[in-house]
Design a protein around this motif. Structure first.
Motif, PDB file in Angstrom:
ATOM      1  N   SER A  61       0.823  -1.209   0.000  1.00  0.00           N
ATOM      2  CA  SER A  61       0.000   0.000   0.000  1.00  0.00           C
ATOM      3  C   SER A  61       0.857   1.260   0.000  1.00  0.00           C
ATOM      4  O   SER A  61       0.507   2.253  -0.644  1.00  0.00           O
ATOM      5  N   PHE A  62       1.978   1.214   0.719  1.00  0.00           N
ATOM      6  CA  PHE A  62       2.889   2.356   0.747  1.00  0.00           C
ATOM      7  C   PHE A  62       3.447   2.623  -0.647  1.00  0.00           C
ATOM      8  O   PHE A  62       3.497   3.781  -1.102  1.00  0.00           O
ATOM      9  N   LEU A  63       3.864   1.579  -1.347  1.00  0.00           N
ATOM     10  CA  LEU A  63       4.417   1.742  -2.695  1.00  0.00           C
ATOM     11  C   LEU A  63       3.351   2.226  -3.674  1.00  0.00           C
ATOM     12  O   LEU A  63       3.632   3.064  -4.542  1.00  0.00           O
ATOM     13  N   ILE A  64       2.119   1.723  -3.538  1.00  0.00           N
ATOM     14  CA  ILE A  64       1.025   2.186  -4.400  1.00  0.00           C
ATOM     15  C   ILE A  64       0.751   3.671  -4.161  1.00  0.00           C
ATOM     16  O   ILE A  64       0.589   4.448  -5.110  1.00  0.00           O
ATOM     17  N   VAL A  66       2.786   5.978  -2.956  1.00  0.00           N
ATOM     18  CA  VAL A  66       3.899   6.786  -3.469  1.00  0.00           C
ATOM     19  C   VAL A  66       3.813   6.904  -4.989  1.00  0.00           C
ATOM     20  O   VAL A  66       3.984   8.000  -5.548  1.00  0.00           O
ATOM     21  N   SER A  67       3.539   5.798  -5.670  1.00  0.00           N
ATOM     22  CA  SER A  67       3.455   5.816  -7.139  1.00  0.00           C
ATOM     23  C   SER A  67       2.321   6.708  -7.628  1.00  0.00           C
ATOM     24  O   SER A  67       2.506   7.521  -8.543  1.00  0.00           O
ATOM     25  N   ILE A  68       1.153   6.572  -7.008  1.00  0.00           N
ATOM     26  CA  ILE A  68       0.000   7.370  -7.411  1.00  0.00           C
ATOM     27  C   ILE A  68       0.250   8.852  -7.148  1.00  0.00           C
ATOM     28  O   ILE A  68       0.010   9.701  -8.013  1.00  0.00           O
ATOM     29  N   SER A  69       0.751   9.179  -5.967  1.00  0.00           N
ATOM     30  CA  SER A  69       0.958  10.587  -5.608  1.00  0.00           C
ATOM     31  C   SER A  69       2.038  11.231  -6.462  1.00  0.00           C
ATOM     32  O   SER A  69       1.894  12.393  -6.875  1.00  0.00           O
ATOM     33  N   VAL A 208     -12.916   1.397  -5.402  1.00  0.00           N
ATOM     34  CA  VAL A 208     -13.855   0.367  -4.897  1.00  0.00           C
ATOM     35  C   VAL A 208     -13.175  -0.683  -4.021  1.00  0.00           C
ATOM     36  O   VAL A 208     -13.503  -1.873  -4.076  1.00  0.00           O
ATOM     37  N   GLY A 209     -12.208  -0.246  -3.207  1.00  0.00           N
ATOM     38  CA  GLY A 209     -11.558  -1.170  -2.287  1.00  0.00           C
ATOM     39  C   GLY A 209     -10.440  -1.989  -2.890  1.00  0.00           C
ATOM     40  O   GLY A 209      -9.706  -2.659  -2.160  1.00  0.00           O
ATOM     41  N   LYS A 210     -10.284  -1.953  -4.216  1.00  0.00           N
ATOM     42  CA  LYS A 210      -9.217  -2.720  -4.855  1.00  0.00           C
ATOM     43  C   LYS A 210      -7.886  -1.978  -4.825  1.00  0.00           C
ATOM     44  O   LYS A 210      -6.827  -2.606  -4.773  1.00  0.00           O
ATOM     45  N   VAL A 211      -7.945  -0.668  -4.885  1.00  0.00           N
ATOM     46  CA  VAL A 211      -6.736   0.150  -4.802  1.00  0.00           C
ATOM     47  C   VAL A 211      -6.606   0.604  -3.348  1.00  0.00           C
ATOM     48  O   VAL A 211      -7.172   1.620  -2.951  1.00  0.00           O
ATOM     49  N   GLN A 212      -5.862  -0.157  -2.569  1.00  0.00           N
ATOM     50  CA  GLN A 212      -5.770   0.102  -1.140  1.00  0.00           C
ATOM     51  C   GLN A 212      -4.527   0.944  -0.848  1.00  0.00           C
ATOM     52  O   GLN A 212      -3.448   0.431  -0.558  1.00  0.00           O
TER      53      GLN A 212
END
Length: 257
Positions: A61-64, A66-69, A208-212
């Motif tokens: 979740s931390f890596l996701i 960081v990537s999104i932001s 919808v809960g898949k991108v945590q």
């Protein structure tokens, strides 16, 4: 002799500000802390070591997050800088500027609910790409508003000067505008990064809960009454903003002053 209360008041204010952060770190290191025990039965790095495993998925979740932001902040800052120039020099500048405030009229959850149908039709529902696009729709208007003050008469005169000396549009941006706006570009990048980093409403609806992301994880642990993992995820959540705050003070604010 008059007693000076100022140092004590300032110390108390600092302690009150730091207490939630210190307590959060301590809670992330504890486990099995039940009433009426004054101290937890375990105090160590056991919770932190579990973030590597698949049980919590906090590292993922931390890596996701960081990537999104980073993606949202980079695209929003660059596109906002370029397009804000056209908006500022447009004859209908006031109308276009007024339209940039539209995404902030509605709450993020309501705004996401209005967009959900279109995202579903485009196949952007429930994936990271859809979350990036949704967050871009609130960070991009912010970048437009932020850079609107940069395009003033002084900047216009400098652009005309470069054109008079034979410079083209590409040279104007990279050799004149970017160096002048370097501080504002960094500040806008930090701000849009933080907007994306702490965004919950859009992410929860479009993802919808898949991108945590970490923000989603914090609320999940709180709902599960898992205070230890919730505190741990909060520590990870505030780490990048603290780093950005330090970089902002170290490399941006000091140079501007």
């Amino acid at each position: 002799m008059k007693f000076n209360w100022k140092p004590y008041i300032l110390t108390l204010i600092v302690l009150l500000i730091l207490f939630p952060f210190v307590y959060m770190v301590l809670l992330s290191l504890a486990s099995e802390w039940r009433f009426p025990d004054l101290l937890p039965s375990y105090f160590g790095l056991r919770n932190w070591l579990k973030i590597i495993g698949s049980e919590t998925g906090l590292l993922h979740s931390f890596l996701i997050s960081v990537s999104i932001s980073l993606s949202v902040a980079t695209v929003s800052t660059l596109s906002g800088f370029f397009i804000s120039r056209s908006v500022s020099y447009h004859p209908k500048k006031r109308v276009l500027t007024l339209l940039t405030y539209f995404p902030y009229i509605l709450a993020p959850v309501v705004f996401a609910a209005c967009l959900s149908y279109f995202f579903l039709r485009m196949g952007l529902f429930g994936n990271a790409t859809g979350v990036i696009v949704a967050q871009f729709m609130i960070t991009f208007p912010y970048a437009l508003i932020f850079f609107s003050s940069f395009w003033n008469q002084r900047t216009k005169n400098l652009e005309d000067l470069v054109a008079t000396l034979g410079g083209n549009q590409l040279q104007t941006f990279f050799k004149m505008l970017f160096p002048i706006a370097k501080g504002m570009l960094l500040i806008c990048f930090f701000q849009t990064f933080l907007i994306s980093w702490f965004e919950y409403g859009l992410t929860s609806i479009i993802g919808v809960g898949k991108v945590q992301t970490l923000t989603i994880k914090v609320f999940l642990f709180i709902k599960e009454a898992n205070f230890y993992y919730g505190a741990l995820s909060c520590c990870l959540l505030i780490f990048p903003p603290v780093v950005l705050l330090y970089l902002n003070k170290r490399y941006v604010f000091n140079k501007l002053v």
